[in-house]
Design an enzyme around this catalytic site. Structure first.
Site, PDB file in Angstrom:
ATOM      1  N   GLU A  21       0.843  -1.187   0.000  1.00  0.00           N
ATOM      2  CA  GLU A  21       0.000   0.000   0.000  1.00  0.00           C
ATOM      3  C   GLU A  21       0.884   1.245   0.000  1.00  0.00           C
ATOM      4  O   GLU A  21       1.751   1.407   0.861  1.00  0.00           O
ATOM      5  CB  GLU A  21      -0.848  -0.069   1.284  1.00  0.00           C
ATOM      6  CG  GLU A  21      -1.392   1.217   1.761  1.00  0.00           C
ATOM      7  CD  GLU A  21      -1.856   1.134   3.228  1.00  0.00           C
ATOM      8  OE1 GLU A  21      -2.216   2.187   3.731  1.00  0.00           O
ATOM      9  OE2 GLU A  21      -1.866   0.057   3.844  1.00  0.00           O
ATOM     10  N   ASP A  69      -3.026  -0.529  10.597  1.00  0.00           N
ATOM     11  CA  ASP A  69      -4.130   0.282  11.132  1.00  0.00           C
ATOM     12  C   ASP A  69      -5.423   0.005  10.364  1.00  0.00           C
ATOM     13  O   ASP A  69      -5.509  -0.902   9.543  1.00  0.00           O
ATOM     14  CB  ASP A  69      -3.772   1.776  11.085  1.00  0.00           C
ATOM     15  CG  ASP A  69      -3.539   2.235   9.645  1.00  0.00           C
ATOM     16  OD1 ASP A  69      -3.782   1.427   8.715  1.00  0.00           O
ATOM     17  OD2 ASP A  69      -3.128   3.389   9.434  1.00  0.00           O
ATOM     18  N   ASP A  71      -0.651  -1.468   6.015  1.00  0.00           N
ATOM     19  CA  ASP A  71      -0.407  -0.981   7.379  1.00  0.00           C
ATOM     20  C   ASP A  71      -1.186  -1.800   8.395  1.00  0.00           C
ATOM     21  O   ASP A  71      -2.201  -2.408   8.076  1.00  0.00           O
ATOM     22  CB  ASP A  71      -0.847   0.485   7.513  1.00  0.00           C
ATOM     23  CG  ASP A  71       0.044   1.398   6.680  1.00  0.00           C
ATOM     24  OD1 ASP A  71       1.095   0.917   6.238  1.00  0.00           O
ATOM     25  OD2 ASP A  71      -0.311   2.573   6.471  1.00  0.00           O
ATOM     26  N   ASP A 121      -7.107   1.761   7.981  1.00  0.00           N
ATOM     27  CA  ASP A 121      -7.048   1.897   6.515  1.00  0.00           C
ATOM     28  C   ASP A 121      -6.361   0.695   5.889  1.00  0.00           C
ATOM     29  O   ASP A 121      -6.765   0.200   4.846  1.00  0.00           O
ATOM     30  CB  ASP A 121      -6.277   3.177   6.129  1.00  0.00           C
ATOM     31  CG  ASP A 121      -7.168   4.404   6.246  1.00  0.00           C
ATOM     32  OD1 ASP A 121      -8.399   4.215   6.253  1.00  0.00           O
ATOM     33  OD2 ASP A 121      -6.641   5.523   6.347  1.00  0.00           O
TER      34      ASP A 121
END
Length: 660
Positions: A435, A513, A511, A515
């Protein structure tokens, strides 16, 4: 919160409906979280591990397991006996706490005064699980001139502690535990005899000089194992082929001057190289069998590979155009490896795989110099081993080239932003779908150029759940993914041509997290909907980058260090370890990674790309079949499914962590 028609909360939801599971209740409610439920072997193993820990700490020479005619099992040792005095804080006999509390035992008291430095891991559930899942359990402990006895049923004390003075001629110390596993918790109440004998034999192998006996009252058979010669003795008896060179046996443990490891940490190993036959591979951590391997095995592989590689370079043995990989050396290796690790971290409740990252360096740092020295002292044997490894590399490269020729006609032009790898060996190659460009940059610099390719993705990928297959390529990102991996989109009933597949592993790297999780879901949706055969054939993986970094200060001889951990659970375990090493509370700092872009190339390699230390999860269908999984994803990803999604949230909303 769900409401009924009148808008009130459902009446049956009140303070009384929140259950707090006390003591051993959680084990009885969900035994599968704590042990294997196919048969009672693992709960017996918990008792056996305790007896072995006593012998490992140098306090016992005999372990005896008896299978009684009434289906109970007893384990007897000549260790120090479990203390039975009152616990200073809990005001209950210590032996009772050990069997009735999930997190009680001598293994938590590490450090200079602890009873155990190395023990079978710290899930801290141990024998209390055996007790919870037994109809009856009796413990007799001999120590300090007395014998103490108590009995439990389903984890509760039914016959309180009785202490009596030892009579003349009675054994002085040790513990006997007899358990009647409760059949209702297990698919079968019968113990698998093959596994049990293997387990007992392995304990004897790993503790040379300790005798392990199995008595079966029903068949009136007795078996005994005692290995004076330890690992090599055992490996020679189990090998399937003749070794090409003599066995390479060794051991190495850190002393108190070691910088990076605790005193006593290290490994014992015995390795045999054979030309044919199925390799024998067994590894253990603190005497616990790790059937799924783990980081200590990676350390052995790393050490063997680097030693053989440096020997080959020193003697200029490598033919032109041949590239040596770790599996070329490892493919023909049989071994028994026994590692000692302080506070090991395991994957799975039954500890079948070691996860501690330091174990790679620990084992490799002892194996590599020992093998290099041995090979250079026995150059003829070294050359034989080199020949074996080079032959394996040539075979592997030839197999890779055949596939390459077949694919040569009409190759699509690869996407410009793909940073490809050098090797043409599909089985060994990996592509990371990363990403964002910043993370892509770190990944390009940190990767292994030989076998790892990077394809950075910009922004969020399209939700492809309801996109027609022939419209997919209108989206650039999806077009690039398909061309890069070399497989066309297909449906669950098609038979796509997978011979064009350019990478054995397609890894989603986003990631840690929210997102990142969303991007992961969008990519998994794409593969499940439009590339299902890749998932079926086991080519799709999800990489798990760490969420936290702990900066620990220097302590004693250990320099300041950075430790990466995957999640909250590992964070807590690591901080515990620091406290045990004497680090002052709060003198460390914890930072949370918001994204991969924050990591340097070196950090990304060490935590997420390096095959020895990364966490890579294979993507497979879980307990649901293809159709059920499809229905569930439709609810989650379908455009007209807002109502179904809301219902799912209402049902399972309390099980979701929200990251704000």
């Amino acid at each position: 919160m769900a409401t009924n028609q009148a808008g009130k909360l459902p009446s049956d939801y009140s303070e009384g409906s929140i259950r707090v599971l006390k003591g051993l209740e959680p084990v009885k409610q969900r035994p599968g979280m704590y042990t294997r439920t196919d048969n009672p072997l693992h709960v017996i193993q918990e008792v056996l591990d305790n007896a072995a820990d006593e012998a490992l700490a140098g306090h016992g020479k005999k372990i005896k397991v008896t299978l009684h005619a009434d289906s109970s099992v007893s384990v007897e040792d000549d260790g120090r006996g479990i203390p039975f005095g009152l616990h200073p804080e809990e005001k209950a006999p210590v032996v009772e706490l050990v069997y009735t509390r999930l997190h009680a035992g001598g293994k938590f008291d590490k450090g200079s005064g602890g009873a155990y430095s190395f023990s079978g891991g710290l899930h801290g559930v141990g024998v209390s699980v055996t007790n919870a899942l037994s109809k009856r359990l009796e413990v007799v402990t001999h120590r300090e001139g007395s014998a103490a006895r108590l009995a439990f049923s389903g984890g509760d004390v039914i016959e309180p502690l009785e202490v009596r003075k030892l009579e003349a001629g009675e054994r002085k110390q040790g513990t006997t535990v007899r358990a009647w596993p409760d059949a209702k918790y297990f698919e079968t109440a019968a113990l698998p005899m093959g596994e049990l004998t293997h387990l007992l034999r392995s304990k004897a192998v790993l503790m040379p000089g300790v005798s392990v006996t199995l008595v079966n009252e029903k068949t009136r058979e007795t078996q005994q194992w005692l290995y004076k010669g330890g690992l090599s003795d055992y490996l020679v008896q189990t090998l399937n082929g003749d070794p090409v060179i003599p066995l390479f046996e060794g051991s190495g443990h850190a002393d108190k001057n070691a910088d990076n490891f605790a005193e006593g940490e290290g490994a014992d190993w015995c390795v045999a190289f054979t030309e044919d036959g199925q390799p024998v591979r067994e590894s253990y951590v603190n005497l616990i069998p790790t059937s799924a391997g783990g980081t200590h095995e990676s350390g052995l592989r790393d050490g063997l590979f680097n030693a053989v590689k440096s020997f080959i370079e020193l003697h200029s043995l490598l033919p032109k155009g041949v590239k040596l990989l770790p599996e070329d050396v490892f493919a023909r290796a049989s071994y028994v490896l026994s590692a000692k690790v302080l506070d090991p971290q395991f994957q799975g409740q039954i500890k079948e795989r070691l996860n501690s990252r330091d174990a790679v360096r620990l084992v490799s740092s002892f194996v590599r110099p020992a093998l290099e020295l041995w090979l250079n002292q026995h150059v003829d044997y070294g050359k034989k081993l080199a020949e074996l490894a080079i032959k394996a590399a040539q075979t592997r490269q030839r197999a890779g080239q055949k596939v390459e020729k077949r694919k040569g006609s009409g190759v699509a032009v690869l996407p410009g932003k793909l940073t490809d790898c050098e090797s043409k060996d599909t089985s060994h190659n990996e592509v990371f779908l990363v990403e964002g460009d910043s993370a892509g940059g770190s990944a390009k610099m940190g990767r292994d150029k030989e076998s790892q390719a990077i394809l950075p993705l910009r922004g969020k990928v399209l939700n492809t759940w309801e996109v027609e297959r022939d419209r997919l390529f209108a989206n650039n990102e999806i077009h690039d993914i398909s061309v890069a991996i070399g497989v066309d989109p297909h449906g669950p009933n098609d038979t796509p041509d997978l011979s064009g597949l350019r990478y054995g592993k397609v890894c989603i790297l986003s990631d840690a997290d929210v997102d990142g999780s969303h991007i992961q879901v969008l990519l998994l949706t794409l593969f499940f909907r439009h590339f299902p055969k890749l998932i079926e054939a086991g080519h799709v993986f999800v990489a798990r980058p760490p969420l936290f970094r702990i900066d620990a200060p220097a302590r004693g001889k250990k320099p300041a260090s950075k430790v990466y951990v995957l999640d909250e659970g590992e964070l807590a375990a690591t901080l515990d370890k620091l406290r045990k090493e004497g680090v002052r509370e709060g003198s460390w700092s914890i930072s949370r990674f918001k994204g991969l872009g924050e990591m340097s190339a070196g950090q990304l390699w060490e935590t997420t790309l390096n095959p020895d230390t990364r966490r890579l999860l294979p993507v497979q269908l879980g307990s649901l079949d293809f159709g059920q999984t499809e229905n569930l994803i439709t609810k989650l990803m379908g455009k007209g499914e807002a109502a179904a999604r809301r219902e799912l949230m209402e049902l399972h909303g309390d099980a979701v962590d929200v990251d704000i």
